[in-house]
Design a protein around this motif. Sequence first.
Motif, PDB file in Angstrom:
ATOM      1  N   LYS A 106       0.830  -1.201   0.000  1.00 24.59           N
ATOM      2  CA  LYS A 106       0.000   0.000   0.000  1.00 24.59           C
ATOM      3  C   LYS A 106       0.864   1.250   0.000  1.00 24.59           C
ATOM      4  O   LYS A 106       1.885   1.323   0.692  1.00 24.59           O
ATOM      5  N   LEU A 107       0.458   2.247  -0.800  1.00 29.18           N
ATOM      6  CA  LEU A 107       1.152   3.525  -0.869  1.00 29.18           C
ATOM      7  C   LEU A 107       0.385   4.575  -0.075  1.00 29.18           C
ATOM      8  O   LEU A 107      -0.847   4.554  -0.029  1.00 29.18           O
ATOM      9  N   LEU A 126      -9.937  -8.608  -5.130  1.00 31.43           N
ATOM     10  CA  LEU A 126      -9.599  -7.422  -4.351  1.00 31.43           C
ATOM     11  C   LEU A 126     -10.470  -6.236  -4.722  1.00 31.43           C
ATOM     12  O   LEU A 126     -10.792  -6.043  -5.896  1.00 31.43           O
ATOM     13  N   PRO A 127     -10.819  -5.371  -3.752  1.00 29.19           N
ATOM     14  CA  PRO A 127     -10.721  -5.605  -2.303  1.00 29.19           C
ATOM     15  C   PRO A 127     -11.601  -6.798  -1.898  1.00 29.19           C
ATOM     16  O   PRO A 127     -12.521  -7.159  -2.624  1.00 29.19           O
ATOM     17  N   GLU A 128     -11.355  -7.366  -0.725  1.00 25.71           N
ATOM     18  CA  GLU A 128     -12.041  -8.586  -0.335  1.00 25.71           C
ATOM     19  C   GLU A 128     -13.546  -8.388  -0.145  1.00 25.71           C
ATOM     20  O   GLU A 128     -14.345  -9.238  -0.500  1.00 25.71           O
ATOM     21  N   SER A 164       4.625  -1.771 -10.717  1.00 27.20           N
ATOM     22  CA  SER A 164       3.326  -1.406 -11.291  1.00 27.20           C
ATOM     23  C   SER A 164       2.426  -0.919 -10.166  1.00 27.20           C
ATOM     24  O   SER A 164       2.398  -1.505  -9.080  1.00 27.20           O
ATOM     25  N   ILE A 165       1.663   0.152 -10.423  1.00 27.21           N
ATOM     26  CA  ILE A 165       0.761   0.711  -9.415  1.00 27.21           C
ATOM     27  C   ILE A 165      -0.674   0.481  -9.864  1.00 27.21           C
ATOM     28  O   ILE A 165      -1.033   0.784 -11.015  1.00 27.21           O
ATOM     29  N   ILE A 166      -1.483  -0.081  -8.974  1.00 23.40           N
ATOM     30  CA  ILE A 166      -2.883  -0.332  -9.279  1.00 23.40           C
ATOM     31  C   ILE A 166      -3.746   0.320  -8.208  1.00 23.40           C
ATOM     32  O   ILE A 166      -3.282   0.610  -7.108  1.00 23.40           O
ATOM     33  N   GLU A 171      -7.700   3.081  -3.178  1.00 23.79           N
ATOM     34  CA  GLU A 171      -6.354   3.175  -2.622  1.00 23.79           C
ATOM     35  C   GLU A 171      -5.340   2.643  -3.634  1.00 23.79           C
ATOM     36  O   GLU A 171      -5.663   1.774  -4.452  1.00 23.79           O
ATOM     37  N   GLN A 172      -4.136   3.167  -3.565  1.00 27.59           N
ATOM     38  CA  GLN A 172      -3.107   2.764  -4.510  1.00 27.59           C
ATOM     39  C   GLN A 172      -2.156   1.758  -3.876  1.00 27.59           C
ATOM     40  O   GLN A 172      -1.759   1.890  -2.713  1.00 27.59           O
TER      41      GLN A 172
END
Length: 328
Positions: A106-107, A126-128, A164-166, A171-172
């Motif tokens: 998490k960023l 995701l998210p759960e 890679s950012i998702i 949230e990133q």
Amino acid sequence: MAYLINKHTNKYCFLYAHHSFGRFQYSVDTLVNDLSVSKIHTIIEWLNGKWYIRDLSLNGTWLNHKRLVKDDSEELSIGDKIYFAGNSEVTYVVKDLSAPADQLIKLDDEQSKTAETIKLNHYHLLPEQQPDSVVVFEQSSGQWLLESLHDDEFTIREVLEDHSIITLGGEQWMFISSHLEVATQMSSVPQLYISDLDFIFNLSLDEETSALKVQHHNNKDFDLHVRCHHYLTLNLARYRALDAKKGVLPANQGWVNTEQLVKDLGVDMRYLNIQIHRARKQFSEVLTNVHDAENIIERQLRKVRFAGASFMIYKGCELESASDVVRA
């Protein structure tokens, strides 16, 4: 995944299985911008279930104020302090010594890594709570892929590479791989194939509950218990049984359009996608010795099918249908 913290900047440094430090920007994993530091100065590596540090430099690496013997490995412990070439202004503190793992990190609002991570185990929704995406490991290519649950074409798949950012739930997160050697991963190569398995479905008379067992004559049975997504898999098996009666070749049996499935099950496309992925996830997690187990539910452009060739469907106590290749 193990990590250090830069004592000066408070930034996290997550460790690859073989992690290098130095001032040669394009050849090291962590840059140490100091002229007294060698191009490749220090290595931290995962060996035999533990983390070790090794000095490769001219000017030395210090562990807890003690200079390491060059090329000798020293085991790391939580709380150890590491610095290079005698310059303690840039000190790394060992905070976590977990085994290497492919992870999402998490960023924060400033795009810096935090200690909050998601360890990836081949299949994740995701998210759960309210999943929008799926992160899945594709064994055939050795790649992690990101898919949207809102897409019914099964073709929009983003390859995840290091850093890679998702975005998940607003949230990133950053993807970081473990860099474990392929030879290490190959020790768990699957031994069975989907064609080796028998699938036994048990459906209640009111079709409210569905249970599934998977059998193989040389292995223990796998009880996948009662799950909502088994009703989807069962209905896909029904389509395959109908095609078999029509004389359709096995390689072409069971393909059904996702829009037709939405109508049959009385759900929307997003819910259908979640059920497909939950089924694939359970197969992947439970049938760990089966090659491409997630492809028991196989997908093409806007189509899906049950790939098991040997199955029986019981409704109540009565056999509703069975494939011609059910093994004794």
